[in-house]
Motif scaffolding. Sequence first.
Motif, mmCIF file in Angstrom:
data_model
loop_
_atom_site.group_PDB
_atom_site.id
_atom_site.type_symbol
_atom_site.label_atom_id
_atom_site.label_comp_id
_atom_site.label_asym_id
_atom_site.label_seq_id
_atom_site.Cartn_x
_atom_site.Cartn_y
_atom_site.Cartn_z
ATOM 1 N N ILE A 1 3.632 -16.669 4.594
ATOM 2 C CA ILE A 1 2.982 -15.370 4.013
ATOM 3 C C ILE A 1 1.522 -15.506 4.417
ATOM 4 O O ILE A 1 0.779 -14.318 4.554
ATOM 5 C CB ILE A 1 2.879 -15.504 2.583
ATOM 6 C CG1 ILE A 1 2.056 -16.679 1.999
ATOM 7 C CG2 ILE A 1 4.114 -15.398 1.566
ATOM 8 C CD1 ILE A 1 1.796 -16.989 0.503
ATOM 9 N N LYS B 1 1.740 -13.804 7.752
ATOM 10 C CA LYS B 1 2.021 -12.378 7.447
ATOM 11 C C LYS B 1 3.457 -12.174 8.109
ATOM 12 O O LYS B 1 3.861 -11.026 8.536
ATOM 13 C CB LYS B 1 1.102 -11.297 7.967
ATOM 14 C CG LYS B 1 -0.118 -11.183 7.006
ATOM 15 C CD LYS B 1 -1.238 -10.295 7.347
ATOM 16 C CE LYS B 1 -2.478 -10.505 6.444
ATOM 17 N NZ LYS B 1 -3.633 -9.378 7.093
ATOM 18 N N SER C 1 6.556 -10.743 3.188
ATOM 19 C CA SER C 1 5.845 -10.368 2.407
ATOM 20 C C SER C 1 5.975 -11.239 1.309
ATOM 21 O O SER C 1 6.907 -11.967 1.303
ATOM 22 C CB SER C 1 6.211 -8.632 1.658
ATOM 23 O OG SER C 1 7.849 -9.264 1.110
ATOM 24 N N ASN D 1 4.501 -3.318 -8.947
ATOM 25 C CA ASN D 1 3.927 -4.472 -8.106
ATOM 26 C C ASN D 1 3.846 -5.664 -8.786
ATOM 27 O O ASN D 1 4.524 -6.699 -8.507
ATOM 28 C CB ASN D 1 2.767 -4.035 -7.403
ATOM 29 C CG ASN D 1 2.947 -2.941 -6.548
ATOM 30 O OD1 ASN D 1 4.136 -2.630 -5.628
ATOM 31 N ND2 ASN D 1 1.971 -2.105 -6.023
ATOM 32 N N TYR E 1 -1.302 -11.633 -8.866
ATOM 33 C CA TYR E 1 -0.913 -10.562 -8.099
ATOM 34 C C TYR E 1 -1.579 -9.359 -8.615
ATOM 35 O O TYR E 1 -1.694 -8.237 -8.032
ATOM 36 C CB TYR E 1 0.623 -10.612 -8.270
ATOM 37 C CG TYR E 1 1.090 -11.842 -7.586
ATOM 38 C CD1 TYR E 1 1.110 -11.759 -5.908
ATOM 39 C CD2 TYR E 1 1.688 -12.581 -8.274
ATOM 40 C CE1 TYR E 1 1.826 -12.896 -5.408
ATOM 41 C CE2 TYR E 1 2.434 -13.698 -7.617
ATOM 42 C CZ TYR E 1 2.439 -13.726 -6.256
ATOM 43 O OH TYR E 1 3.100 -15.021 -5.907
ATOM 44 N N VAL F 1 -4.890 -9.015 -6.519
ATOM 45 C CA VAL F 1 -4.806 -8.612 -4.880
ATOM 46 C C VAL F 1 -4.146 -7.452 -5.068
ATOM 47 O O VAL F 1 -4.587 -6.490 -4.031
ATOM 48 C CB VAL F 1 -4.005 -9.884 -4.384
ATOM 49 C CG1 VAL F 1 -4.629 -11.031 -4.062
ATOM 50 C CG2 VAL F 1 -2.706 -9.930 -4.649
ATOM 51 N N LYS G 1 -6.279 -4.151 -3.444
ATOM 52 C CA LYS G 1 -5.556 -3.767 -2.072
ATOM 53 C C LYS G 1 -5.884 -4.825 -1.103
ATOM 54 O O LYS G 1 -6.118 -4.350 -0.074
ATOM 55 C CB LYS G 1 -5.944 -2.345 -1.801
ATOM 56 C CG LYS G 1 -5.546 -1.247 -2.577
ATOM 57 C CD LYS G 1 -6.305 0.097 -2.275
ATOM 58 C CE LYS G 1 -5.391 1.161 -3.377
ATOM 59 N NZ LYS G 1 -5.783 0.783 -4.638
ATOM 60 N N GLU H 1 -4.300 -8.107 0.970
ATOM 61 C CA GLU H 1 -2.915 -8.967 1.481
ATOM 62 C C GLU H 1 -3.155 -10.359 0.638
ATOM 63 O O GLU H 1 -4.224 -10.881 0.611
ATOM 64 C CB GLU H 1 -2.872 -9.128 2.828
ATOM 65 C CG GLU H 1 -2.554 -7.775 3.357
ATOM 66 C CD GLU H 1 -1.139 -7.492 3.043
ATOM 67 O OE1 GLU H 1 -0.265 -8.263 2.836
ATOM 68 O OE2 GLU H 1 -0.545 -6.150 3.313
ATOM 69 N N PHE H 2 -2.017 -10.734 0.002
ATOM 70 C CA PHE H 2 -2.267 -12.133 -0.418
ATOM 71 C C PHE H 2 -2.417 -13.391 0.279
ATOM 72 O O PHE H 2 -2.984 -14.265 -0.021
ATOM 73 C CB PHE H 2 -0.761 -12.323 -1.296
ATOM 74 C CG PHE H 2 -0.599 -13.795 -1.922
ATOM 75 C CD1 PHE H 2 -1.171 -13.717 -3.293
ATOM 76 C CD2 PHE H 2 -0.096 -14.758 -1.480
ATOM 77 C CE1 PHE H 2 -1.243 -15.039 -3.885
ATOM 78 C CE2 PHE H 2 -0.205 -16.046 -2.223
ATOM 79 C CZ PHE H 2 -0.667 -16.073 -3.559
ATOM 80 N N GLY H 3 -1.950 -13.084 1.557
ATOM 81 C CA GLY H 3 -2.089 -14.136 2.563
ATOM 82 C C GLY H 3 -3.554 -14.226 2.927
ATOM 83 O O GLY H 3 -4.192 -15.339 3.223
ATOM 84 N N ASP H 4 -4.290 -13.002 2.748
ATOM 85 C CA ASP H 4 -5.738 -13.047 3.532
ATOM 86 C C ASP H 4 -6.422 -13.677 2.281
ATOM 87 O O ASP H 4 -7.522 -14.329 2.643
ATOM 88 C CB ASP H 4 -6.152 -11.544 3.678
ATOM 89 C CG ASP H 4 -5.575 -10.933 4.809
ATOM 90 O OD1 ASP H 4 -5.188 -11.461 5.853
ATOM 91 O OD2 ASP H 4 -5.566 -9.683 4.928
ATOM 92 N N HIS H 5 -6.280 -13.385 1.098
ATOM 93 C CA HIS H 5 -6.730 -14.146 -0.250
ATOM 94 C C HIS H 5 -6.752 -15.381 -0.024
ATOM 95 O O HIS H 5 -7.380 -16.151 -0.337
ATOM 96 C CB HIS H 5 -6.259 -13.332 -1.266
ATOM 97 C CG HIS H 5 -6.564 -14.081 -2.724
ATOM 98 N ND1 HIS H 5 -7.936 -13.751 -3.164
ATOM 99 C CD2 HIS H 5 -6.008 -14.912 -3.370
ATOM 100 C CE1 HIS H 5 -8.126 -14.710 -4.193
ATOM 101 N NE2 HIS H 5 -6.831 -15.447 -4.394
#
Length: 483
Positions: A17, A20, A23, A342, A445, A448, A452, A454-458
């Motif tokens: 994740i 990326k 998902s 989501n 969730y 993030v 808007k 990305e969970f990976g970026d967070h």
Amino acid sequence: MLTILGFVMIATFLVLIMMKKMSPMAALVLIPALFCVLVGQGAHLGDYVLKGIGDLAPTAAMLMFAIIYFGVMIDVGLFDPIVRGILKFCKADPVRVVVGTALLAAIVSLDGDGSTTFMITVSALYPLYKRLKMSLVVMTGVAATANGVMNTLPWGGPTARAATALKLDAGDIFVPMIPALAVGLVAVFALAYVLGRRERKRLGVLTLGDTHLVTETVEEKETEQVLVGAGAGTKGGAPAAAQRITGGGGTGTSGSDAGSDGADSSDEDDLQVLDPQRATLRPKLYWFNAALTVALLTLLIMQTLPIPVLFLLGAALALTVNFPHMKDQKARVAAHAENVLNVSGMVFAAAVFTGVLTGTGMVEHMARWLVSGIPDALGPHMGIVTGVLSIPLTYFMSNDGFYFGIVPILAEAGAAHGVAPIEIARASLIGQALHMSSPLVPAVYVLVGMAKVEFGDHTRFTVKWAALTSLVVLGAGLLFGII
């Protein structure tokens, strides 16, 4: 073997994740399904998943109706005064904006519910971050870390779980921890200040007006940019964007961007989240909505009814009173359907991960391996050991799994060396600053998704800062003699 596969499964999930390659939803489902087959328990996958879904179904229901409730409250203008107050405090200075994020998240966290905190914080600040072109992962990282420190409140969950698991009083655990947690909160504000300074250096010192945005960079005071019209986010009838640039960069906006009516159209749309002229405002019902929200949060803290039931009733009442016509009610539900889908989808996907991790026995084997690996020389220092272990373990596990599965084992090991269970219980709270960004926490969730991001970026951005905050709390606990 189960121990190794458990660690490999978690590592695989995080790597995929953050790079990326998958998902989060797909990774939460497919990776544990694959590892369930690898450990030879594929035939039981259905049972594990259904057990996980059953455990998390109340949480999913709570999030669904909480999103609708707070979405309606945002629509009708309940939080507009808060937003105006924050804007007044922030004055478009990135440092104040980030510190304001930490302050708002900490205050709202008093209700003990992470989802509520993130919905209110993001709804209030997302338009400002977008308008000033600030990093959204800064917002999510600061909000999650502040909420993690505040999550240790007795009604927030971890403290109650520790008390239940070790048969202690929650007050005896929490009250002595207040000085250390206060230091942790100060560390969050210090972090917000540092990150705000970084954003100010990148973007400049900004000033928002009613119809223009003036930007002065820190390095080059002679740089000034004036945006007027549609490009600055003003509404119809304004002239085309005008611009004057006399020096270097750092404003974050190029001339071509500023000079196009459509260049900032997304920003203008973002600002409409709290448009003071939106048709959904209900100023005559403001005090009713405020009283309803206070009553809802009070009942939530008092645990009068299960949280999902409270939000279900609250959402139904809010919709009925504010939007008595069926057509309007359907429109409001549809407006928030994307967030609901989501978040609830991620919760049920996480149920697959936790179901397999628990059902196959991976969690138990991992926990016992970690505890057995503690040298005897560290026995008298099991409080410190527990505090250190709580940082990664509460990230990789649910609070239920950690407090009911591992903390009792750590308490047993500590008792053999004369360490009181109350000390173990306090130390077990250390990792909560990082826990709130765990992929197994449904509220993240909401954060993030609404931001808007990305969970990976967070995850990449937040983990190091949240872990550092937890270590600060641990150090303060040792300094004050609490642990």
